[in-house]
Design a protein around this motif. Structure first.
Motif, PDB file in Angstrom:
ATOM      1  N   LEU A 290     -59.856 -33.238  39.910  1.00 33.60           N
ATOM      2  CA  LEU A 290     -58.539 -32.736  39.655  1.00 33.60           C
ATOM      3  C   LEU A 290     -58.254 -31.365  39.810  1.00 33.60           C
ATOM      4  CD1 LEU A 290     -57.530 -35.070  36.829  1.00 33.60           C
ATOM      5  CD2 LEU A 290     -57.054 -35.445  39.122  1.00 33.60           C
ATOM      6  N   GLU A 291     -57.471 -30.863  40.703  1.00 34.39           N
ATOM      7  CA  GLU A 291     -57.009 -29.466  40.856  1.00 34.39           C
ATOM      8  C   GLU A 291     -56.119 -29.082  39.504  1.00 34.39           C
ATOM      9  OE1 GLU A 291     -58.220 -27.144  42.889  1.00 34.39           O
ATOM     10  OE2 GLU A 291     -59.455 -28.565  44.169  1.00 34.39           O
ATOM     11  N   GLY A 336     -58.644 -27.632  30.130  1.00 34.91           N
ATOM     12  CA  GLY A 336     -59.397 -28.909  30.220  1.00 34.91           C
ATOM     13  C   GLY A 336     -58.600 -30.033  30.679  1.00 34.91           C
ATOM     14  N   VAL A 337     -58.886 -31.314  30.289  1.00 38.72           N
ATOM     15  CA  VAL A 337     -58.219 -32.272  31.116  1.00 38.72           C
ATOM     16  C   VAL A 337     -57.245 -33.134  30.149  1.00 38.72           C
ATOM     17  CG1 VAL A 337     -58.537 -34.639  32.020  1.00 38.72           C
ATOM     18  CG2 VAL A 337     -60.161 -32.999  32.613  1.00 38.72           C
ATOM     19  N   GLU A 395     -64.708 -39.479  31.039  1.00 33.69           N
ATOM     20  CA  GLU A 395     -65.539 -38.527  30.766  1.00 33.69           C
ATOM     21  C   GLU A 395     -65.176 -37.405  31.734  1.00 33.69           C
ATOM     22  OE1 GLU A 395     -70.379 -37.732  31.567  1.00 33.69           O
ATOM     23  OE2 GLU A 395     -69.302 -39.722  31.705  1.00 33.69           O
ATOM     24  N   VAL A 396     -65.055 -36.182  31.177  1.00 33.62           N
ATOM     25  CA  VAL A 396     -65.133 -34.946  32.078  1.00 33.62           C
ATOM     26  C   VAL A 396     -66.698 -34.708  32.393  1.00 33.62           C
ATOM     27  CG1 VAL A 396     -64.069 -32.620  32.190  1.00 33.62           C
ATOM     28  CG2 VAL A 396     -63.117 -34.201  30.613  1.00 33.62           C
ATOM     29  N   TRP A 405     -61.695 -29.871  37.868  1.00 37.52           N
ATOM     30  CA  TRP A 405     -62.351 -30.695  36.877  1.00 37.52           C
ATOM     31  C   TRP A 405     -62.616 -32.170  37.609  1.00 37.52           C
ATOM     32  CZ3 TRP A 405     -62.716 -28.508  31.954  1.00 37.52           C
ATOM     33  CH2 TRP A 405     -61.988 -27.421  31.629  1.00 37.52           C
ATOM     34  N   THR A 406     -63.896 -32.375  37.358  1.00 32.37           N
ATOM     35  CA  THR A 406     -64.661 -33.694  37.907  1.00 32.37           C
ATOM     36  C   THR A 406     -64.287 -34.735  36.553  1.00 32.37           C
ATOM     37  OG1 THR A 406     -66.037 -32.781  39.282  1.00 32.37           O
ATOM     38  CG2 THR A 406     -66.521 -34.893  38.890  1.00 32.37           C
ATOM     39  N   VAL A 407     -63.643 -36.026  36.874  1.00 35.38           N
ATOM     40  CA  VAL A 407     -63.483 -36.625  35.764  1.00 35.38           C
ATOM     41  C   VAL A 407     -63.918 -38.138  36.186  1.00 35.38           C
ATOM     42  CG1 VAL A 407     -61.537 -37.858  34.384  1.00 35.38           C
ATOM     43  CG2 VAL A 407     -61.370 -35.551  35.076  1.00 35.38           C
ATOM     44  N   ARG A 408     -64.802 -38.647  35.359  1.00 32.70           N
ATOM     45  CA  ARG A 408     -65.233 -39.986  35.445  1.00 32.70           C
ATOM     46  C   ARG A 408     -64.396 -40.941  34.688  1.00 32.70           C
ATOM     47  NH1 ARG A 408     -70.852 -39.059  35.177  1.00 32.70           N
ATOM     48  NH2 ARG A 408     -70.724 -38.674  37.359  1.00 32.70           N
TER      49      ARG A 408
END
Length: 413
Positions: A290-291, A336-337, A395-396, A405-408
């Motif tokens: 996510l940008e 953050g997310v 999960e970040v 940010w890579t989000v699982r």
């Protein structure tokens, strides 16, 4: 709009004034329902698009409410400055214009990734109202008859100087120092029946009673209502208590004083600034990068993925987006997310968006935040959170060198 919460042609003119006087100007407050024709959403909305409902400012994104101007191109706004017989204005129209522009135009240009430009057209003179300011009873919960008289007089007084058919938005700016002016009365007022002027329907006006200088980002908030966006703050029934328990600092439609005023990705989806190329509908476990929502892409660059959505019911969803200290969010307390719930059947002011606090036992920036318990709501790298009722674990996993940010997302949990 809540105040600050610290720890909200002669013949033609005569005919138009007569028509205005004959037209019902019983005005409904910003919480009233303004229906309109359905207009296809910008691009195909996708499988996670909640449908628009009949509640006021519904957050359905499958179609556009044609009663509102759609901010997917340039729109023109007239600023009309109103004085009163009981006070000589201390500020000039030019000074008051500078309170709001170009800042509000720049806010929307950044938020829309350059897709929308708000073009102000301020009058260069004061238009005098026929009655003293104290005669109108201006206040937040305004008597409808006095409010209607104010609007009727304002439109009639401005009539010889303004061709209303040229404008998409009308701002009525009162002399902020007049004795009867209450800054708490600033809001969008919708007409139960449109006022006809110059062959155009005036469906709503933004009434501005702000002090000089005004509340931060107040015009961005009120203009958001003109584009069918809801109030995200909570108004206590007794007028006491916290107003910002739903979304805190996040999104200017909550508080104009928020540290992270960028519009939620869901709002941008509704407005047509994001489409399904930037919105991921999560239907299985996957990783998503996510940008940051407030990051403005370089000229010629694509917007990138900005929003992930998990459906939680026919009229509800959980939205996932990244927030960083850039653009409209440059003063944010935390990065953050961010997770939040969206409900399409909840009206403006009732909590159609509620931020999920992933750190419920802590707060942040208590000296600057409008609601410290939600200031640290975003997840940070390495953190995991299971969303109640969504059957999903977030999960970040990482933050890329570019700041994304890579989000699982694991579904079925």
């Amino acid at each position: 709009m809540p105040r600050l919460h610290r720890a909200g042609g002669v013949e033609r003119s005569i005919l138009r004034r007569a028509a205005a006087a004959a037209t019902s100007l019983m005005a409904l407050a910003a919480t009233s329902l303004v229906a309109g024709p359905a207009v296809a959403a910008t691009g195909e909305a996708g499988p996670c698009a909640l449908p628009r409902t009949e509640v006021h400012h519904s957050l359905g994104v499958d179609e556009w409410n044609g009663a509102y101007p759609h901010p997917v191109h340039s729109l023109d706004a007239v600023m009309i400055f109103l004085s009163f017989p009981d006070h000589h204005p201390g500020a000039t129209p030019e000074e008051l214009t500078a309170d709001y522009f170009p800042a509000t135009t720049q806010f929307f240009q950044r938020a829309s990734y350059g897709k929308f430009t708000l073009r102000p057209h301020p009058l260069r003179q004061w238009i005098q109202m026929p009655k003293a300011s104290v005669r109108y009873g201006i206040q937040r919960d305004w008597n409808s008859e006095r409010r209607s008289a104010y609007l009727r007089d304002a439109i009639a007084a401005a009539d010889p100087k303004v061709d209303f058919s040229r404008f998409d938005i009308v701002y009525l700016v009162a002399d902020p120092d007049a004795p009867g002016v209450d800054s708490d009365a600033t809001k969008v007022v919708n007409f139960d029946r449109p006022v006809r002027a110059d062959g155009a329907d005036i469906r709503r006006v933004v009434t501005i009673f702000e002090q000089h200088p005004p509340d931060h980002n107040v015009l961005a908030h009120e203009t958001g209502h003109v584009f069918d966006l809801p109030d995200l703050y909570h108004r206590p029934s007794d007028g006491k208590g916290d107003w910002d328990t739903y979304v805190g600092d996040w999104d200017v439609m909550g508080s104009q004083f928020g540290l992270a005023p960028e519009l939620f990705g869901w709002h941008k989806w509704k407005l047509g600034w994001l489409d399904r190329r930037q919105v991921v509908c999560v239907q299985r476990s996957r990783d998503i990068t996510l940008e940051p929502m407030a990051a403005v892409p370089a000229p010629g660059a694509s917007i990138g993925t900005r929003l992930a959505v998990i459906m939680t019911g026919e009229g509800s969803a959980v939205a996932i987006e990244a927030r960083s200290a850039t653009g409209n969010d440059r003063t944010t307390c935390t990065e953050g997310v961010l997770l939040y719930r969206v409900r399409n059947g909840t009206p403006s002011g009732g909590g159609p968006v509620q931020v999920i606090d992933t750190h419920p036992t802590t707060d942040a920036c208590w000296d600057r935040s409008v609601y410290a318990p939600l200031a640290d709501a975003p997840m940070r790298v390495g953190e995991t959170f299971t969303i109640p009722g969504a059957h999903a674990r977030i999960e970040v996993a990482d933050r890329t060198p570019s700041g994304a940010w890579t989000v699982r997302i694991t579904t079925g949990t």
